[in-house]
Design an enzyme around this catalytic site. Structure first.
Site, PDB file in Angstrom:
ATOM      1  N   ASP A  35    -105.521 -33.482   1.923  1.00  0.00           N
ATOM      2  CA  ASP A  35    -104.208 -33.525   1.307  1.00  0.00           C
ATOM      3  C   ASP A  35    -103.437 -32.282   1.773  1.00  0.00           C
ATOM      4  O   ASP A  35    -104.032 -31.345   2.317  1.00  0.00           O
ATOM      5  CB  ASP A  35    -104.395 -33.548  -0.219  1.00  0.00           C
ATOM      6  CG  ASP A  35    -103.108 -33.373  -0.971  1.00  0.00           C
ATOM      7  OD1 ASP A  35    -102.135 -34.063  -0.640  1.00  0.00           O
ATOM      8  OD2 ASP A  35    -103.073 -32.528  -1.896  1.00  0.00           O
ATOM      9  N   PHE A  36    -102.122 -32.257   1.568  1.00  0.00           N
ATOM     10  CA  PHE A  36    -101.344 -31.094   2.003  1.00  0.00           C
ATOM     11  C   PHE A  36    -100.913 -30.214   0.816  1.00  0.00           C
ATOM     12  O   PHE A  36    -101.466 -29.144   0.594  1.00  0.00           O
ATOM     13  CB  PHE A  36    -100.128 -31.553   2.828  1.00  0.00           C
ATOM     14  CG  PHE A  36     -99.259 -30.416   3.273  1.00  0.00           C
ATOM     15  CD1 PHE A  36     -99.754 -29.424   4.109  1.00  0.00           C
ATOM     16  CD2 PHE A  36     -97.940 -30.318   2.848  1.00  0.00           C
ATOM     17  CE1 PHE A  36     -98.961 -28.356   4.508  1.00  0.00           C
ATOM     18  CE2 PHE A  36     -97.133 -29.252   3.249  1.00  0.00           C
ATOM     19  CZ  PHE A  36     -97.646 -28.276   4.076  1.00  0.00           C
ATOM     20  N   ASP A  37     -99.962 -30.707   0.009  1.00  0.00           N
ATOM     21  CA  ASP A  37     -99.424 -29.888  -1.093  1.00  0.00           C
ATOM     22  C   ASP A  37    -100.496 -29.619  -2.145  1.00  0.00           C
ATOM     23  O   ASP A  37    -101.137 -30.540  -2.650  1.00  0.00           O
ATOM     24  CB  ASP A  37     -98.250 -30.615  -1.756  1.00  0.00           C
ATOM     25  CG  ASP A  37     -97.085 -30.777  -0.807  1.00  0.00           C
ATOM     26  OD1 ASP A  37     -96.309 -29.839  -0.670  1.00  0.00           O
ATOM     27  OD2 ASP A  37     -96.975 -31.861  -0.184  1.00  0.00           O
ATOM     28  N   ASP A 219    -105.881 -32.142  -4.590  1.00  0.00           N
ATOM     29  CA  ASP A 219    -105.689 -31.417  -5.854  1.00  0.00           C
ATOM     30  C   ASP A 219    -105.141 -32.266  -6.980  1.00  0.00           C
ATOM     31  O   ASP A 219    -105.224 -31.870  -8.142  1.00  0.00           O
ATOM     32  CB  ASP A 219    -104.716 -30.248  -5.643  1.00  0.00           C
ATOM     33  CG  ASP A 219    -103.306 -30.741  -5.361  1.00  0.00           C
ATOM     34  OD1 ASP A 219    -103.135 -31.452  -4.352  1.00  0.00           O
ATOM     35  OD2 ASP A 219    -102.400 -30.446  -6.155  1.00  0.00           O
TER      36      ASP A 219
HETATM   37 MG    MG Z   1    -101.607 -32.447  -3.361  1.00  0.00          MG
END
Ligand code: MG
Length: 268
Positions: A35-37, A219
């Site tokens: 994932d990124f953010d 997250d």
């Molecule tokens: Mg995220």
């Protein structure tokens, strides 16, 4: 021998990830999906300000140079935004809009498979956006993000958290009433006109890569649906606080960058 904690808390003198990395390096082909953010980049109020933490890009570059590794970013972001903000290495696969958009990095540019909406889907998306705009007008600080395949209701800037969660519930109800696919995250409600999910995206990416092992880190609550499908010898990583079924928990994106460097160390 002592029993290991179920969710990967570090043992004294250890990082908690040695077992997982030991399994991953045994792969003939390893999919590293991230994932990124909130995973590679800290969460920020303005999504345009999101950038990978120091060390994350170099870790990805090191992994990209390993022949038996396939890198992929799997994000709720539109794939083009994901490529621009994360600037991942050449050859990285992109799964944007929770997997509804696909592409890959070619040099510094993203090459994306086009997604064509029918006229009915475009009308549906317009109706969802209009409904969410009305809701946002009732909550100072709430705002709408337009994506190619979705509209996203953001409440992070709202000071009144009780009012924010009430509006989030209304946004989810509106999305369902209009036939959209609702994904609720941290202070966001995303309503997509196409079914998408990171669990399905991981399955597709694993097959495409011919990977016999995978690691995925995320997250948010939307990542938890994917983490729930990951079992040893694969490795699921939950980033930050919150309930999880993931084997390993890392506190923040800096720890993810450190993990990726440790994985790269073990792979060469
Ligand atoms: Mg995220």
């Amino acid at each position: 021998m002592t029993a290991k904690p179920a969710t990967g808390a570090a043992e004294p003198g250890g990082t908690g990830w040695e077992d997982g990395i030991g399994r991953l390096v045994a792969a003939r082909k390893l999919l590293v999906a991230l994932d990124f953010d909130g995973t590679l980049a800290p969460l920020v109020d303005n999504p345009e300000d999101s950038r990978p933490v120091p060390g994350a890009r170099t870790a990805l570059a090191r992994l990209a140079r390993v022949d038996r590794v396939q890198l992929a970013l799997v994000s709720g972001r539109p794939a083009a935004d994901l490529a621009r903000l994360a600037s991942p290495p050449d050859g990285t696969w992109l799964a944007g809009s929770h997997g509804a958009e696909q592409g890959r990095m070619s040099g510094a540019a993203a090459v994306l498979e086009p997604v064509e909406l029918t006229a009915a889907q475009s009308r549906e998306l317009d109706a969802i956006r209009a409904g969410l705009e009305d809701l946002a007008a009732a909550g100072p600080g709430a705002w709408i993000e337009s994506k190619p395949l979705a509209a996203v209701f953001h409440t992070r800037p709202m000071a009144d958290r009780a009012a924010a969660s009430h509006l989030e519930e209304q946004a989810a109800g509106l999305g369902e009433a209009l036939g959209g696919h609702v994904l609720a995250g941290k202070m966001v409600v995303e309503i997509s006109i196409l079914p998408a999910g990171k669990a399905a995206a991981l399955t597709r990416l694993r097959h495409a890569a011919g990977a016999d092992r995978l690691v995925f880190a995320g997250d948010d609550t939307t990542d938890e649906l994917a983490l729930d499908t990951i079992h040893p010898p694969d490795l699921g990583i939950k980033v930050g606080p919150g309930a999880t079924t993931a084997e390993l928990r890392l506190p923040d994106p800096l720890a993810v960058a450190a993990f990726l460097h440790a994985l790269a160390d073990a792979l060469v």
